[in-house]
Design a protein around this motif. Structure first.
Motif, short mmCIF file in Angstrom:
data_model
loop_
_atom_site.label_atom_id
_atom_site.label_comp_id
_atom_site.label_asym_id
_atom_site.label_seq_id
_atom_site.Cartn_x
_atom_site.Cartn_y
_atom_site.Cartn_z
N UNK A 86 0.91 -1.58 -0.11
CA UNK A 86 0.31 0.19 -0.19
C UNK A 86 0.42 1.23 0.08
N UNK A 87 1.71 0.91 0.88
CA UNK A 87 2.58 2.57 1.21
C UNK A 87 3.44 2.81 -0.91
N UNK A 88 3.41 1.26 -0.95
CA UNK A 88 3.93 1.86 -2.57
C UNK A 88 3.51 2.64 -3.56
N UNK A 89 2.12 1.65 -3.25
CA UNK A 89 1.23 2.92 -3.91
C UNK A 89 0.36 4.32 -3.97
N UNK A 90 0.71 4.87 -1.98
CA UNK A 90 0.76 5.66 -1.81
C UNK A 90 1.16 7.26 -2.91
#
Lengths: 438, 538
Positions: free
Chosen positions: B460-464
């Motif tokens: 999820x962080x990667x897509x933030x």
């Protein structure tokens, strides 16, 4: 839902942008193109050229993280043997994580930017700032193309060329001259007749009504007959625009390639000559619609040959340069009258000539050739093997003979070529446009 | 705009020809009643296109409850397709050399055979424009229609991020205005002057978005009004001489002017383009308008950045589902179906991390897998699913659940919400930590009980979007003294900026600001200053 067929729309919406891009990268491109011309055969350029330019001018920067710093966590698919806490040696040449943005082609700015130039774009850059010397030539041969010009009017022609203004003007003149009654005049007579018959009015001059009616009837009858006899628009009124096909002068050029193929010219030297000829040919093609090339090779005899033989066939023998010049004069007189063609001569030789022949060459040049041609370039190919140790070029026989003429005739230019990378500079040097510094 | 291309979806000419042959040799052999088939030949015609589109739309609207914008299919040639995505896929675009650069690059890749063309491009507008290529076979056209004209289109219309940030009705108007305005400026001020501003603005493209607040809603009418207002302002300023020669009261020096100005400028400001547009002291009105155009463009593209995974997942799921349903009704022949499956499997190919073709997570593949997984959780939940997704497990309404997810989430929150342990196992996802300070990479989590949550968080962080773009703000702008513009990069996890790039971008910023620009990098947590850049040159 609509379906719109856009296929007929012009493609190439980006040509403008592409041109902007090329403008922007022009200085870099110029260098890349010239380098590539030095390195490779000119023939390849007929299709287009892949060039790589440094990305600086065309790099689009953005705030970007340095991937070699800090701590990043990435999620990857396809784990096979890893367990939590395992360590993996850092792969060389790049970071291991999945990274945020995929395939950032834009980010590779510094590595150079490769793309394909079209042939025209390429040649534009190659020949930028070059001009043909003495381009304007006397009367030029005319037959081949003709262009339609307006040439007055004609009584016959296709409907599409009908000149309305002229036709109607003539119609009006004719109608007036033949006294064709106007419809208003007829209508007036009819109205008067009708009122007389109805008894509304009586003739003002005291004549009897019947007499007036008969008179009116006759006038009306005449008018109608006249209108029927004189048409409003007659075929003889019609005028058409006349177009005349006038011959357009076509600038034509012929290029004589003269090469010494005697034993002293080895393959490498011939290769150098070939490149020079090709470059010249490309250049002339851009200026003239029709460029004919005549290949003349010579040993002690000269003959006209086709391109392949010219460059590939081997022949041995002595060297009589004047034979080639004579052959050129013969062909010129037979096929290319100088008042119809722009003549260019490119001569490549290693400069050897049999003793006594140089004088003949000088004579032919000054008396016959130079006055008739636009430009003559003499390129002396120096042997690449050369003499190790001392590289001072010996003044060759031919060079010694030509040099004084070149002083007097601006149409003759002499240059030396020793290796492939000399060719393009020499070429540019020969054709540099006045007032453009290199 | 969305496009798919490359080895993932696009087909080579030879591949297509082979598919055509296969399809045509199959059609007579199967002997299916062709009366119900939407098309029985690989070549498309306008009639089959229309019929297929209507059938697809019927399934989409009637059975799946999708609600896309009305569609305009535009048939283009491959040349035009190449044109289209050089200009960022927009049908109308202002002229700029960078599009020519992209075009030259794409053209080379295409001509040399490194890359194939996209099968379609769809523009987020109302009505939506969907470009389809003339070289596609009818099976490919059907896939494209289900994918783009239905899937993407529904997503554009209903996803919150798109609804909030873009105004589908006015996209084309705004683009036309941009093009006309840029061309007028070039006529009036010369191309180099315009390019200077656009180049600089493009460098700040990813910092032209109001991430915190809601997106702008550009309105061409308001735009023109704004322009007129600016022109009027300019005329007023031109009367400056007159104003200055008239005696007036001297302004008393105000207390705390600097603080008040700072407040008025809304500092700190993360939208660099907006800040420069409003406050750069030396810009002319037309230059500010150019900045606004680029800022509008950045805003327009922002939703696409934030929802790539979902958008592609949604479109891929839609084309797969729709084609299946059409197949079940006997409206698509065997040959075409095989061709479709071949195409589909290329789209959703996901090489594992250690294979040669690995280029990151394929959003088509992961998106599609997550959508299918949600359907599975809704219809056949396991105990694990019931524990992880109590809201939707076994609710029996898979399509409705999907539609809600497509509307409410963006990639980051979508992954956080819906990535299931089962999918993590299937994909064998693991998270890897690359710490510059450590000698080697370290596996942080794998597909086990301890790892699921951490992998979900990491992905999820990667897509933030905040994690993708460095956080850079305007922290100070001195309008009275030396007029230095202060920027500050809050460094996350020690990841500093590429120094060469910083210097290049700062040169651009300085051109817009007109005076010196300083950028400081400071650790987000501790506030420790790490590096400082100054761009002072004239």
């Amino acid at each position: 839902m609509h379906i719109v067929d856009r296929r007929q729309n012009p493609s190439g919406r980006n040509l403008g942008n592409r041109q902007r891009f090329i403008d922007r990268a022009r200085s870099r491109l110029r260098k890349a193109v010239r380098d590539s011309i030095l390195e490779r055969s000119i023939e390849d350029t007929s299709s287009g050229e892949r060039v790589v330019i440094p990305g600086d001018d065309i790099h689009e920067p953005e705030f970007r993280r340095d991937e070699s710093t800090g701590r990043r966590v990435g999620v990857l698919p396809g784990n096979r043997e890893f367990r939590e806490g395992d360590t993996i040696p850092r792969p060389r040449g790049g970071a291991g994580g999945a990274g945020g943005r995929e395939g950032s082609a834009e980010g590779e700015g510094e590595d150079g930017f490769a793309f394909v130039l079209t042939r025209d774009e390429f040649l534009d850059l190659v020949f930028e700032d070059l001009a043909l010397p003495d381009l304007v030539k006397k009367k030029l041969k005319a037959e081949q193309s003709s262009k339609p010009y307006r040439a007055g009017f004609t009584p016959s022609g296709p409907p599409s060329r009908l000149n309305l203004m002229r036709s109607l003007r003539r119609s009006m003149v004719r109608r007036a001259a033949l006294g064709r009654p106007r419809p208003e005049a007829v209508a007036e007579l009819e109205a008067e007749l009708a009122r007389l018959e109805a008894g509304e009015i009586v003739p003002a001059d005291g004549r009897s009504r019947e007499a007036r009616i008969a008179e009116l009837r006759e006038a009306l009858d005449r008018a109608r007959r006249k209108r029927a006899a004189v048409p409003w628009l007659d075929p003889m009124d019609l005028r058409f625009n006349r177009l005349e096909r006038r011959p357009e002068p076509v600038a034509r050029a012929v290029m004589f390639c003269l090469m010494d193929v005697s034993a002293s010219m080895d393959d490498e030297m011939k290769g150098l000559a070939k490149r020079f000829f090709l470059l010249l040919h490309l250049f002339l093609e851009r200026h003239y619609e029709h460029v004919e090339v005549v290949f003349i090779r010579h040993t002690q005899r000269a003959e006209e040959v086709d391109e392949r033989t010219f460059f590939e066939d081997r022949q041995t023998g002595g060297t009589v340069v004047s034979s080639a010049l004579r052959e050129m004069i013969r062909i010129r007189d037979a096929r290319f009258p100088p008042d119809e063609y722009n003549l260019y001569v490119a001569q490549a030789s290693d400069g050897d000539d049999v003793p006594g022949d140089v004088e003949t060459c000088i004579e032919l040049l000054t008396d016959d050739i130079l006055p008739s041609v636009q430009y003559m370039a003499y390129v002396e190919i120096l042997s690449q093997r050369g003499q190790p140790g001392f590289a001072i070029p010996r003044e060759s026989d031919l060079w010694q003979g030509y040099a004084p003429i070149a002083q007097m005739h601006p149409a003759l230019a002499l240059r030396r070529i020793a290796q492939p990378r000399d060719i393009f500079p020499v070429f540019r040097d020969l054709f540099r446009r006045e007032g453009v510094a290199e | 705009m969305s496009e798919k291309r490359g080895r993932k979806t696009a087909r080579t000419a030879t591949g297509k020809a082979a598919a055509k042959r296969a399809a045509s040799s199959k059609a007579p052999a199967t002997g299916t009643a062709t009366g119900d088939l939407l098309f029985d030949r690989p070549a498309w015609s306008f009639e089959t296109l229309a019929r297929t589109h209507d059938a697809i739309e019927e399934v989409a609207r009637g059975e799946l409850g999708l609600d896309p914008y009305p569609t305009r299919l535009e048939v283009v040639s491959s040349e035009q397709m190449l044109d289209a995505y050089a200009a960022t896929g927009m049908p109308v675009m202002y002229p700029h050399w960078s599009f020519g650069k992209r075009f030259a690059r794409q053209e080379m890749l295409y001509r040399k055979g490194f890359q194939q063309l996209a099968l379609e491009i769809v523009i987020n507008s109302n009505p939506s424009l969907c470009y389809i290529m003339e070289d596609n076979t009818m099976a490919a056209q059907a896939t494209v229609i289900a994918h783009a004209a239905i899937g993407h289109n529904h997503f554009f219309r209903h996803n919150n991020v798109f609804r909030e940030w873009t105004e589908a009705d006015s996209v084309l108007d705004e683009l036309r205005h941009a093009r006309r305005f840029v061309m007028e400026c070039e006529e009036r001020h010369g191309r180099p002057a315009v390019e200077k501003v656009l180049d600089a603005a493009h460098a700040l493209l990813s910092h032209g978005v109001d991430r915190a607040g809601r997106g702008e809603r550009p309105d061409p009418v308001a735009t023109r009004a704004r322009l007129a207002e600016r022109a009027r302002q300019q005329r007023l300023e031109a009367q400056d001489l007159w104003l200055r020669t008239v005696p007036s009261r001297a302004e008393p020096p105000e207390e705390g002017t600097a603080a008040a100005e700072r407040r008025a400028m809304g500092l700190p400001e993360e939208n660099l383009l907006l800040f420069l547009e409003n406050h750069a002291p030396l810009l002319d009105a037309w230059q500010r308008e150019l900045l606004r155009i680029v800022r509008w463009l950045a805003t327009y593209f922002e939703p696409q950045r934030q929802t790539k995974l979902m958008n592609e997942g949604c479109a891929t799921w839609c084309h797969f589902e729709i084609m299946q349903r059409l197949r079940d009704r006997g409206r698509i022949g065997d040959g075409a179906m095989l061709e479709f499956l071949d195409l589909h499997s290329m789209v959703v190919a996901q090489p594992s991390f250690d294979s040669q073709g690995y280029g990151g997570l394929n959003p088509y593949a992961l998106g599609f897998a997550m959508m299918r997984d949600i359907v599975r959780v809704c219809t056949e939940p396991t105990e694990e699913d019931a524990a992880w997704f109590p809201d939707i497990a076994g609710n029996g309404r898979p399509v409705e659940t999907l539609r809600r997810a497509w509307a409410d989430f963006r990639d980051e929150s979508f992954v956080r919400q819906y990535l299931s342990p089962r999918l993590i196992r299937e994909w064998r996802l693991f998270s890897l930590c690359d710490d510059a300070a450590a000698p080697a990479l370290r596996v942080e989590a794998i597909h086990d009980d301890e790892g699921y949550r951490r992998i979900v968080r990491a992905l999820a962080d990667q897509y933030d979007p905040a994690a993708q773009t460095p956080a850079i703000e305007v922290t100070g702008a001195d309008l009275r003294g030396e007029r230095v513009l202060h920027l500050r990069h809050s460094v996350q996890d020690g990841r500093v900026l590429d120094p060469l790039e910083v210097r290049r971008v700062l040169r651009h910023v300085q051109r817009l600001w007109g005076y010196a620009v300083h950028l400081t990098e400071a650790d987000a947590g501790s506030g420790t200053e790490l590096t400082a850049y100054r761009s002072d040159g004239a």
